[in-house]
Design a protein around this motif. Structure first.
Motif, short mmCIF file in Angstrom:
data_model
loop_
_atom_site.label_atom_id
_atom_site.label_comp_id
_atom_site.label_asym_id
_atom_site.label_seq_id
_atom_site.Cartn_x
_atom_site.Cartn_y
_atom_site.Cartn_z
N LEU A 122 -70.03 -78.52 -6.17
CA LEU A 122 -69.37 -79.55 -6.97
C LEU A 122 -68.05 -79.86 -6.26
O LEU A 122 -67.17 -79.00 -6.18
CB LEU A 122 -69.12 -79.02 -8.39
CG LEU A 122 -68.51 -79.99 -9.40
CD1 LEU A 122 -69.40 -81.21 -9.60
CD2 LEU A 122 -68.31 -79.28 -10.75
N ILE A 123 -67.97 -81.08 -5.71
CA ILE A 123 -66.79 -81.41 -4.92
C ILE A 123 -66.14 -82.70 -5.41
O ILE A 123 -66.70 -83.41 -6.25
CB ILE A 123 -67.13 -81.54 -3.41
CG1 ILE A 123 -68.07 -82.72 -3.14
CG2 ILE A 123 -67.74 -80.24 -2.87
CD1 ILE A 123 -68.25 -83.04 -1.64
N GLY A 124 -64.97 -82.99 -4.84
CA GLY A 124 -64.26 -84.22 -5.21
C GLY A 124 -62.77 -84.00 -5.08
O GLY A 124 -62.31 -82.86 -4.99
N PRO A 125 -62.00 -85.10 -5.09
CA PRO A 125 -60.55 -85.00 -4.89
C PRO A 125 -59.84 -84.22 -6.00
O PRO A 125 -60.43 -83.95 -7.05
CB PRO A 125 -60.09 -86.46 -4.90
CG PRO A 125 -61.28 -87.30 -5.11
CD PRO A 125 -62.48 -86.46 -5.28
N ASN A 126 -58.59 -83.89 -5.77
CA ASN A 126 -57.78 -83.21 -6.79
C ASN A 126 -57.79 -84.03 -8.07
O ASN A 126 -57.65 -85.25 -8.03
CB ASN A 126 -56.33 -83.06 -6.33
CG ASN A 126 -56.20 -82.14 -5.13
OD1 ASN A 126 -55.66 -82.52 -4.11
ND2 ASN A 126 -56.73 -80.96 -5.25
N GLY A 127 -57.95 -83.33 -9.19
CA GLY A 127 -57.91 -84.00 -10.48
C GLY A 127 -59.20 -84.71 -10.84
O GLY A 127 -59.25 -85.44 -11.84
N ALA A 128 -60.26 -84.53 -10.04
CA ALA A 128 -61.53 -85.25 -10.28
C ALA A 128 -62.25 -84.77 -11.53
O ALA A 128 -63.09 -85.47 -12.08
CB ALA A 128 -62.46 -85.10 -9.07
N GLY A 129 -61.95 -83.53 -11.97
CA GLY A 129 -62.59 -83.01 -13.19
C GLY A 129 -63.47 -81.79 -12.94
O GLY A 129 -64.20 -81.35 -13.83
N LYS A 130 -63.41 -81.23 -11.74
CA LYS A 130 -64.31 -80.12 -11.37
C LYS A 130 -64.07 -78.87 -12.24
O LYS A 130 -65.00 -78.33 -12.84
CB LYS A 130 -64.12 -79.76 -9.88
CG LYS A 130 -64.31 -80.96 -8.94
CD LYS A 130 -64.08 -80.60 -7.50
CE LYS A 130 -62.68 -80.12 -7.15
NZ LYS A 130 -61.61 -81.15 -7.31
N THR A 131 -62.80 -78.44 -12.30
CA THR A 131 -62.50 -77.25 -13.11
C THR A 131 -62.78 -77.52 -14.58
O THR A 131 -63.22 -76.63 -15.32
CB THR A 131 -61.03 -76.81 -12.90
OG1 THR A 131 -60.85 -76.49 -11.51
CG2 THR A 131 -60.67 -75.59 -13.73
N THR A 132 -62.57 -78.77 -14.99
CA THR A 132 -62.85 -79.12 -16.39
C THR A 132 -64.34 -78.94 -16.70
O THR A 132 -64.70 -78.48 -17.79
CB THR A 132 -62.38 -80.57 -16.69
OG1 THR A 132 -60.99 -80.65 -16.36
CG2 THR A 132 -62.57 -80.93 -18.14
N VAL A 133 -65.21 -79.24 -15.73
CA VAL A 133 -66.65 -79.00 -15.94
C VAL A 133 -66.88 -77.51 -16.20
O VAL A 133 -67.61 -77.13 -17.13
CB VAL A 133 -67.48 -79.48 -14.71
CG1 VAL A 133 -68.91 -78.94 -14.77
CG2 VAL A 133 -67.49 -80.99 -14.64
N PHE A 134 -66.24 -76.65 -15.39
CA PHE A 134 -66.38 -75.20 -15.62
C PHE A 134 -65.88 -74.83 -17.01
O PHE A 134 -66.49 -74.02 -17.71
CB PHE A 134 -65.58 -74.41 -14.57
CG PHE A 134 -66.31 -74.20 -13.27
CD1 PHE A 134 -67.42 -74.97 -12.94
CD2 PHE A 134 -65.90 -73.22 -12.37
CE1 PHE A 134 -68.09 -74.77 -11.73
CE2 PHE A 134 -66.56 -73.02 -11.17
CZ PHE A 134 -67.65 -73.79 -10.85
N ASN A 135 -64.75 -75.41 -17.40
CA ASN A 135 -64.20 -75.09 -18.72
C ASN A 135 -65.11 -75.57 -19.84
O ASN A 135 -65.19 -74.94 -20.90
CB ASN A 135 -62.79 -75.68 -18.87
CG ASN A 135 -61.76 -74.88 -18.09
OD1 ASN A 135 -61.91 -73.67 -17.89
ND2 ASN A 135 -60.72 -75.54 -17.62
N LEU A 136 -65.83 -76.66 -19.62
CA LEU A 136 -66.77 -77.15 -20.63
C LEU A 136 -67.97 -76.22 -20.76
O LEU A 136 -68.37 -75.86 -21.87
CB LEU A 136 -67.25 -78.56 -20.28
CG LEU A 136 -66.25 -79.69 -20.51
CD1 LEU A 136 -66.76 -80.99 -19.88
CD2 LEU A 136 -66.00 -79.89 -22.00
N ILE A 137 -68.52 -75.81 -19.60
CA ILE A 137 -69.76 -75.02 -19.69
C ILE A 137 -69.50 -73.53 -19.90
O ILE A 137 -70.43 -72.74 -19.95
CB ILE A 137 -70.72 -75.26 -18.50
CG1 ILE A 137 -70.07 -74.92 -17.17
CG2 ILE A 137 -71.23 -76.70 -18.48
CD1 ILE A 137 -70.99 -75.18 -15.98
N THR A 138 -68.23 -73.16 -20.04
CA THR A 138 -67.93 -71.78 -20.43
C THR A 138 -67.28 -71.73 -21.81
O THR A 138 -66.77 -70.69 -22.22
CB THR A 138 -67.01 -71.08 -19.40
OG1 THR A 138 -65.87 -71.91 -19.18
CG2 THR A 138 -67.72 -70.83 -18.09
N GLY A 139 -67.28 -72.86 -22.50
CA GLY A 139 -66.78 -72.85 -23.88
C GLY A 139 -65.27 -72.81 -24.01
O GLY A 139 -64.75 -72.63 -25.10
#
Ligand SMILES: Nc1ncnc2c1ncn2[C@@H]1O[C@H](COP(=O)(O)OP(=O)(O)OP(=O)(O)O)[C@@H](O)[C@H]1O
Ligand SMILES: [Mg+2]
Length: 269
Positions: free
Chosen positions: A42-59
């Protein structure tokens, strides 16, 4: 006919997953499927939402739209500990360890959910307590060996060099018996030799434990070498997904990310 074959349920399925912070759609209509033993980037520029995806799928965050499933089971509304129990483990972009605890105790602390003895056994130091402790220690040593940290068991976690702290985080994640491992920039701050070692460890873990891996990483040499598929986020939206070759040659991805003189994209590391 293929219809007689039972279709495999993906380890992770995210369906139109999204979250809004105030006016900002940090992640919008995120779709992803990860099969057994698959390694997806899962890639993309800073602030793209990558870590937020992790935070969503870990509750950690509740999605404002969409749903996600782990081994076919809907995880919407579940708490992080329930999701961990269902088989997701992660490492963090900012390393999270018990800094003052020894390396081996850091791993054992992550395994505590496996204990069969009850508190009185621990207080009274019964034979059951010691047997369980021995099992935990042995398992923790095996996991430390996998991440190449044998011999460092008694160091304080804080005294390990940065790259080794990242590997210790991976050992802690493995201690939870997961089906899906989420790695958030595991190569950040590593030199090329350490990154190469990390690549071997990730491949070994995947083969050995038959787990799936979702990898966020800015080090493109690592991502391109290791991932079977890559999904690219930009401003919360998926702009491309495909094989490493397809992604490397995708004009949209080059425009939004790979072509940028962004110091975060490390093409030659
Ligand atoms: N809790 C929050 N409250 C408000 N905004 C947030 C929150 N968490 C993330 N954001 C915003 O959501 C967007 C996506 O952030 P995220 O951390 O997911 O990016 P990222 O792709 O992991 O970036 P990086 O490569 O820098 O780690 C950013 O604009 C960020 O500021
Ligand atoms: Mg991030």
């Amino acid at each position: 006919m293929a219809g007689t074959e039972k279709e495999k349920v993906p380890v992770l399925r995210a369906q139109n997953l999204g979250i809004q912070f105030g006016g900002l759609k940090a992640v919008d209509s995120f779709n992803m499927e990860i099969g057994e033993s698959e390694l997806v980037g899962l890639i993309g520029p800073n602030g793209a939402g990558k870590t937020t995806v992790f935070n969503l799928i870990t509750g950690v965050y509740k999605p404002t739209e969409g749903s996600f499933y782990l081994n076919g089971e809907c995880m919407n509304g579940k708490k992080t500990h329930q999701i961990v129990q269902a088989g997701i483990a992660r490492t963090f972009q900012n390393i999270r360890l018990f800094k003052k605890m020894s390396v081996i105790d850091n791993v054992k602390a992550a395994m505590q959910q496996d204990l069969t003895y009850k508190l009185p056994h621990a207080i009274l130091r019964t034979p059951l307590y010691w047997r369980e402790e021995e099992k935990l220690t042995e398992r923790a040593r095996e996991l430390l060996d996998i991440v190449h940290l044998s011999g460092k068991e008694d160091y304080d976690a804080a005294n390990l060099p940065y790259g080794q702290q990242r590997r210790l985080e991976i050992a802690r994640a493995l201690a939870t018996d997961m089906k899906l491992l989420l790695l958030d920039e595991p190569a950040a701050g590593m030199n090329p030799t350490e990154t190469e070692e990390l690549l071997e460890i990730i491949n070994y873990i995947r083969d050995q434990f038959k787990i799936s891996v979702l990898l966020i990483e800015h080090d493109m040499s690592l991502v391109m070498k290791i991932c079977q598929r890559i999904q690219v986020l930009d401003f919360g939206t998926t702009i491309a997904s495909g094989t490493p070759e397809e992604i490397a040659n995708n004009p949209k991805v080059i425009e939004a990310y790979l072509g940028k003189e962004d110091e975060e994209v490390q093409a030659n590391a």
